[in-house]
Design a protein around this motif. Structure first.
Motif, PDB file in Angstrom:
ATOM      1  N   VAL A 179       0.680  -1.122  -0.018  1.00 45.84           N
ATOM      2  CA  VAL A 179       0.194  -0.059   0.081  1.00 45.84           C
ATOM      3  C   VAL A 179       0.769   1.266  -0.146  1.00 45.84           C
ATOM      4  O   VAL A 179       1.669   1.303   0.799  1.00 45.84           O
ATOM      5  N   PHE A 180       0.636   2.116  -0.826  1.00 42.62           N
ATOM      6  CA  PHE A 180       1.256   3.428  -1.000  1.00 42.62           C
ATOM      7  C   PHE A 180       0.195   4.362  -1.205  1.00 42.62           C
ATOM      8  O   PHE A 180      -0.863   4.382  -1.761  1.00 42.62           O
ATOM      9  N   VAL A 181       0.401   5.591  -0.592  1.00 39.47           N
ATOM     10  CA  VAL A 181      -0.312   7.036  -0.712  1.00 39.47           C
ATOM     11  C   VAL A 181       0.588   8.041  -1.311  1.00 39.47           C
ATOM     12  O   VAL A 181       1.676   8.433  -0.604  1.00 39.47           O
ATOM     13  N   ALA A 182       0.010   8.537  -2.223  1.00 36.37           N
ATOM     14  CA  ALA A 182       0.890   9.631  -2.874  1.00 36.37           C
ATOM     15  C   ALA A 182       0.006  10.975  -2.712  1.00 36.37           C
ATOM     16  O   ALA A 182      -1.264  10.871  -3.076  1.00 36.37           O
ATOM     17  N   ASP A 183       0.417  11.867  -2.360  1.00 41.27           N
ATOM     18  CA  ASP A 183      -0.217  13.300  -1.850  1.00 41.27           C
ATOM     19  C   ASP A 183       0.499  14.301  -2.759  1.00 41.27           C
ATOM     20  O   ASP A 183       1.798  14.468  -2.487  1.00 41.27           O
ATOM     21  N   LEU A 184       0.007  15.009  -3.489  1.00 42.94           N
ATOM     22  CA  LEU A 184       0.251  16.248  -4.152  1.00 42.94           C
ATOM     23  C   LEU A 184       0.736  17.372  -3.214  1.00 42.94           C
ATOM     24  O   LEU A 184      -0.231  17.806  -2.419  1.00 42.94           O
ATOM     25  N   ASP A 185       2.012  17.614  -3.214  1.00 44.96           N
ATOM     26  CA  ASP A 185       2.155  18.716  -2.200  1.00 44.96           C
ATOM     27  C   ASP A 185       1.539  20.207  -2.356  1.00 44.96           C
ATOM     28  O   ASP A 185       1.549  20.588  -3.444  1.00 44.96           O
ATOM     29  N   ASP A 186       1.247  20.689  -1.279  1.00 41.82           N
ATOM     30  CA  ASP A 186       0.683  22.080  -1.432  1.00 41.82           C
ATOM     31  C   ASP A 186      -0.617  22.141  -2.310  1.00 41.82           C
ATOM     32  O   ASP A 186      -0.853  23.070  -2.998  1.00 41.82           O
ATOM     33  N   TYR A 187      -1.490  21.024  -2.370  1.00 35.16           N
ATOM     34  CA  TYR A 187      -2.617  21.053  -3.490  1.00 35.16           C
ATOM     35  C   TYR A 187      -3.357  21.866  -3.256  1.00 35.16           C
ATOM     36  O   TYR A 187      -3.808  22.782  -4.096  1.00 35.16           O
ATOM     37  N   PRO A 188      -4.170  22.475  -2.192  1.00 41.23           N
ATOM     38  CA  PRO A 188      -5.010  23.511  -1.828  1.00 41.23           C
ATOM     39  C   PRO A 188      -4.452  24.940  -2.450  1.00 41.23           C
ATOM     40  O   PRO A 188      -5.222  25.587  -2.983  1.00 41.23           O
ATOM     41  N   GLN A 189      -3.110  25.260  -2.389  1.00 49.61           N
ATOM     42  CA  GLN A 189      -2.617  26.558  -2.974  1.00 49.61           C
ATOM     43  C   GLN A 189      -2.635  26.448  -4.393  1.00 49.61           C
ATOM     44  O   GLN A 189      -2.733  27.124  -5.284  1.00 49.61           O
ATOM     45  N   LEU A 190      -2.136  25.068  -5.036  1.00 47.60           N
ATOM     46  CA  LEU A 190      -1.979  24.762  -6.243  1.00 47.60           C
ATOM     47  C   LEU A 190      -3.333  25.060  -6.995  1.00 47.60           C
ATOM     48  O   LEU A 190      -3.348  25.538  -8.080  1.00 47.60           O
ATOM     49  N   ALA A 191      -4.312  24.362  -6.597  1.00 54.10           N
ATOM     50  CA  ALA A 191      -5.763  24.482  -6.955  1.00 54.10           C
ATOM     51  C   ALA A 191      -6.392  25.735  -6.992  1.00 54.10           C
ATOM     52  O   ALA A 191      -7.824  25.882  -7.289  1.00 54.10           O
ATOM     53  N   ARG A 192      -5.582  26.521  -6.027  1.00 56.13           N
ATOM     54  CA  ARG A 192      -6.573  27.753  -5.772  1.00 56.13           C
ATOM     55  C   ARG A 192      -7.259  28.541  -6.832  1.00 56.13           C
ATOM     56  O   ARG A 192      -8.469  28.961  -6.868  1.00 56.13           O
ATOM     57  N   HIS A 193      -6.518  28.659  -7.788  1.00 58.80           N
ATOM     58  CA  HIS A 193      -7.025  29.380  -9.294  1.00 58.80           C
ATOM     59  C   HIS A 193      -7.443  28.542 -10.137  1.00 58.80           C
ATOM     60  O   HIS A 193      -7.833  29.074 -11.240  1.00 58.80           O
ATOM     61  N   TRP A 194      -7.530  27.356 -10.277  1.00 60.67           N
ATOM     62  CA  TRP A 194      -7.943  26.274 -11.339  1.00 60.67           C
ATOM     63  C   TRP A 194      -9.478  26.387 -11.252  1.00 60.67           C
ATOM     64  O   TRP A 194      -9.921  26.164 -10.288  1.00 60.67           O
ATOM     65  N   SER A 195      -9.895  26.209 -12.495  1.00 60.64           N
ATOM     66  CA  SER A 195     -11.358  25.944 -12.765  1.00 60.64           C
ATOM     67  C   SER A 195     -11.644  24.491 -12.407  1.00 60.64           C
ATOM     68  O   SER A 195     -10.689  23.575 -12.194  1.00 60.64           O
ATOM     69  N   HIS A 196     -12.927  24.080 -12.216  1.00 59.26           N
ATOM     70  CA  HIS A 196     -13.101  22.725 -12.340  1.00 59.26           C
ATOM     71  C   HIS A 196     -12.707  21.861 -13.085  1.00 59.26           C
ATOM     72  O   HIS A 196     -12.036  20.758 -12.821  1.00 59.26           O
ATOM     73  N   GLU A 197     -12.627  22.197 -14.503  1.00 63.99           N
ATOM     74  CA  GLU A 197     -12.112  21.452 -15.558  1.00 63.99           C
ATOM     75  C   GLU A 197     -10.441  21.466 -15.514  1.00 63.99           C
ATOM     76  O   GLU A 197     -10.085  20.254 -15.750  1.00 63.99           O
ATOM     77  N   GLU A 198      -9.959  22.471 -15.092  1.00 67.22           N
ATOM     78  CA  GLU A 198      -8.415  22.588 -14.989  1.00 67.22           C
ATOM     79  C   GLU A 198      -8.147  21.425 -13.849  1.00 67.22           C
ATOM     80  O   GLU A 198      -7.153  20.752 -13.956  1.00 67.22           O
ATOM     81  N   ARG A 199      -8.753  21.575 -12.716  1.00 66.44           N
ATOM     82  CA  ARG A 199      -8.582  20.379 -11.540  1.00 66.44           C
ATOM     83  C   ARG A 199      -8.669  18.965 -12.040  1.00 66.44           C
ATOM     84  O   ARG A 199      -7.911  18.121 -11.777  1.00 66.44           O
ATOM     85  N   ASN A 200      -9.839  18.799 -12.882  1.00 70.29           N
ATOM     86  CA  ASN A 200     -10.093  17.288 -13.349  1.00 70.29           C
ATOM     87  C   ASN A 200      -8.789  16.747 -14.277  1.00 70.29           C
ATOM     88  O   ASN A 200      -8.612  15.891 -14.249  1.00 70.29           O
ATOM     89  N   LEU A 201      -8.332  18.088 -15.188  1.00 70.43           N
ATOM     90  CA  LEU A 201      -7.401  17.624 -16.033  1.00 70.43           C
ATOM     91  C   LEU A 201      -6.185  17.314 -15.304  1.00 70.43           C
ATOM     92  O   LEU A 201      -5.443  16.358 -15.669  1.00 70.43           O
ATOM     93  N   TRP A 202      -5.616  18.282 -14.329  1.00 73.48           N
ATOM     94  CA  TRP A 202      -4.484  17.880 -13.570  1.00 73.48           C
ATOM     95  C   TRP A 202      -4.392  16.722 -12.794  1.00 73.48           C
ATOM     96  O   TRP A 202      -3.435  15.994 -12.715  1.00 73.48           O
ATOM     97  N   ASN A 203      -5.537  16.263 -12.159  1.00 73.14           N
ATOM     98  CA  ASN A 203      -5.758  15.180 -11.281  1.00 73.14           C
ATOM     99  C   ASN A 203      -5.658  13.986 -12.185  1.00 73.14           C
ATOM    100  O   ASN A 203      -4.878  13.071 -11.946  1.00 73.14           O
ATOM    101  N   PHE A 204      -6.178  14.002 -13.196  1.00 68.42           N
ATOM    102  CA  PHE A 204      -6.266  13.020 -14.361  1.00 68.42           C
ATOM    103  C   PHE A 204      -4.844  12.787 -15.033  1.00 68.42           C
ATOM    104  O   PHE A 204      -4.404  11.615 -15.050  1.00 68.42           O
ATOM    105  N   SER A 205      -3.992  13.723 -15.136  1.00 61.24           N
ATOM    106  CA  SER A 205      -2.705  13.859 -15.546  1.00 61.24           C
ATOM    107  C   SER A 205      -1.796  12.985 -14.795  1.00 61.24           C
ATOM    108  O   SER A 205      -0.930  12.115 -14.878  1.00 61.24           O
ATOM    109  N   VAL A 206      -1.934  13.567 -13.295  1.00 57.48           N
ATOM    110  CA  VAL A 206      -0.981  13.053 -12.214  1.00 57.48           C
ATOM    111  C   VAL A 206      -1.268  11.471 -12.276  1.00 57.48           C
ATOM    112  O   VAL A 206      -0.462  10.767 -12.082  1.00 57.48           O
ATOM    113  N   GLN A 207      -2.696  11.244 -12.234  1.00 59.15           N
ATOM    114  CA  GLN A 207      -2.915   9.789 -11.935  1.00 59.15           C
ATOM    115  C   GLN A 207      -2.297   8.929 -13.250  1.00 59.15           C
ATOM    116  O   GLN A 207      -1.922   7.750 -12.869  1.00 59.15           O
TER     117      GLN A 207
END
Length: 532
Positions: A179-207
């Motif tokens: 079992v591993f857990v990967a957490d994007l560092d400082d995600y709240p600040q990173l996603a602060r100015h992202w739109s809903h679509e941008e958040r989906n795309l970046w999360n999809f890309s990281v996955q």
């Protein structure tokens, strides 16, 4: 799809003619065996498993009817075309009982035989393609069911069974996992100015990056990457025996390097040092998650190891995780009274004189607030305006009292916002989430409506009102947006991208992309590269 053919006749010149006169290459077929009687043919059949047999009826040792009987008794679906003389109608009638596809009367009319072979070959291919499609759908369905089962297990919602029964078939999943857990560092600040679509795309890309990197070291069949919430993933590696810790840390480091190289993000990774069975997944996931989030001195790209003997400790530091979970539970239930009681307990628990320094207490409260904002964004119950207000207050807050007031205010405002949401809006939020998670495969109105528990007609009406687009228009729009992102940001081939956005046929994907974007995928990628 090339088909294998076996020719059977006791007359050698007929065998040679069949092999040479019929244009097997043009028919996309190949002759894999020649036999002069049924016994030879049966032995060759078990070795080559041909798709089609052309066989004489009357032969020494074993005739054609007996050969077909052997094949059918073995449960094989091979098609047979019989070559028969005018006086062989009794044989022919027997052969038909065993499912002979057609028969040609001797002397052979090779043009007629060519046409029969072409027709029967087409039927074989259709049947094979249908079977392959059915197997593919079944594999995908089984994989989705397994993912759902493991996700539920991680969330503590599984019944504890080690198997699922799907349409009458029992799938045993009693395996053990690293079992591993990967957490994007400082995600709240990173996603602060992202739109809903941008958040989906970046999360999809990281996955995607995590999945590709994890699969490369674990093996595609053994690796699973599940999105637990925005900016957080649980990675499971199917294992029969424990790993050396040095190897596990190497895997964690490779995951960090892949995300950094491909997307310029940093992630922290926690892992459990033992392999665990499904019933233990939820507890272990929470322990690893806590290890990542409870280190207030955490730096970027940190790696945390969680060992069984230390993970069970009820250290005082872990006490405030339970308080945080109580706050989230109250938020989900819209229970403001419960939230106030928890905040009061928190105030007592975080008295600087009793346990923590003043600086550490403020660190804990700031972490609480960041974590709450992240969870509320995942629940989609915080507005952009409220989020901006939270960041402003967090920057200005001085001392424990003001931080507690900010936490209380953001929870109260989020409950008010959640209660205000209409039922239709909530349904559409769930629909958008479901669509984003399943963009990679065939998706229809009926499936999404079924997931929401409403009729297809009501869903279509709500969807058009909410998006001003039909379901197909919206689905295509989202797929094109994801495709543009992947063409610009990844090194995947166009064929790989077409599959990842739900188009198995690359040519059809290119056609849809050009119709919607005005450029072919290759042209778009070249244009994006030039802009860089």
């Amino acid at each position: 799809m090339r088909l294998n053919v076996m020719l059977v006749d006791d007359e050698i010149h007929i065998l040679k003619n069949l092999n040479m006169v019929i244009p097997w290459e043009m028919l996309d077929m190949q002759v894999v065996s020649l036999a002069q009687n049924g016994a030879e043919a049966w032995a060759a059949f078990q070795e080559h498993r041909p798709d089609l047999i052309l066989s004489d009826i009357r032969m020494p040792i074993m005739d054609g009817v007996s050969l077909v009987k052997e094949i059918r008794d073995a449960g094989e679906a091979c098609e047979v075309i019989m070559l028969t003389g005018f006086t062989d109608f009794e044989y022919t009638r027997s052969a038909i009982r065993y499912g002979v596809k057609d028969y040609i009367v001797k002397p052979i009319n090779y043009q007629e035989l060519h046409e029969v072979i072409e027709r029967v070959g087409g039927e074989i291919r259709q049947r094979k393609q249908a079977r392959l499609l059915e197997e593919k759908v079944w594999r995908e369905f089984t994989e989705l069911a397994k993912q759902k089962y493991l996700f539920d297990a991680l969330m503590g919602q599984a019944a504890g069974h080690s198997h699922y029964t799907i349409t009458g078939k029992t799938q045993a999943w009693g395996e053990k996992y690293a079992v591993f857990v990967a957490d994007l560092d400082d995600y709240p600040q990173l996603a602060r100015h992202w739109s809903h679509e941008e958040r989906n795309l970046w999360n999809f890309s990281v996955q995607n990056v995590l999945r590709d990197s994890f699969s490369s070291v674990v093996g595609k069949e053994s690796a699973l990457v599940l999105t637990m919430r925005e900016g957080e993933w649980c990675l499971l590696a199917l294992r029969e025996s424990p790993l050396e810790e040095a190897e596990i840390r190497s895997w964690a480091s490779r995951l960090q390097k892949a995300v950094s190289q491909h997307l310029a993000f940093s992630i922290s990774v926690g892992y459990y040092t033992e392999i665990v069975a499904v019933p233990e997944l939820s507890a272990v996931y929470q322990q690893v998650k806590k290890a990542i989030h409870f280190d207030l001195a955490r730096h970027e790209k940190a790696i945390f190891a969680v060992e069984p003997e230390t993970s069970q400790e009820s250290a005082t530091g872990y006490n405030w995780w339970s308080l945080l979970e109580e706050l989230l539970s109250g938020l989900k239930r819209h229970d403001l009274a419960s939230i106030k009681r928890t905040l009061s307990r928190m105030r007592d628990d975080l008295q600087p004189t009793s346990r923590y320094s003043l600086t550490r207490t403020e660190q804990i409260l700031r972490y609480y607030l960041l974590h709450l904002v992240r969870e509320m964004k995942d629940m989609q119950i915080i507005t952009g305006q409220l989020e901006e207000l939270v960041w402003m207050k967090l920057e200005r807050a001085q001392g424990i009292r003001e931080l507690l007031q900010v936490i209380h205010q953001v929870l109260e405002d989020s409950i008010r916002e959640s209660v205000k949401k209409k039922t239709g809006d909530v349904l559409m939020i769930r629909a958008m989430e479901y669509i984003q998670k399943h963009l990679t495969r065939d998706l229809g109105v009926e499936e999404v409506a079924g997931h929401l528990g409403i009729s297809s007609s009501y869903f279509s009406l709500l969807f058009k009102q909410h998006t001003r687009l039909t379901f197909v228009e919206y689905l295509t729009q989202q797929r094109m947006e994801r495709a543009r992102f992947l063409l610009s940001m990844s090194g995947k081939t166009i064929h790989e991208i077409s599959r990842e956005v739900g188009y198995p046929d690359r040519r059809y994907f290119s056609k849809v992309f050009q119709r919607n974007i005005g450029l072919t995928p290759s042209e778009y990628r070249e244009q994006a590269a030039q802009k860089e």
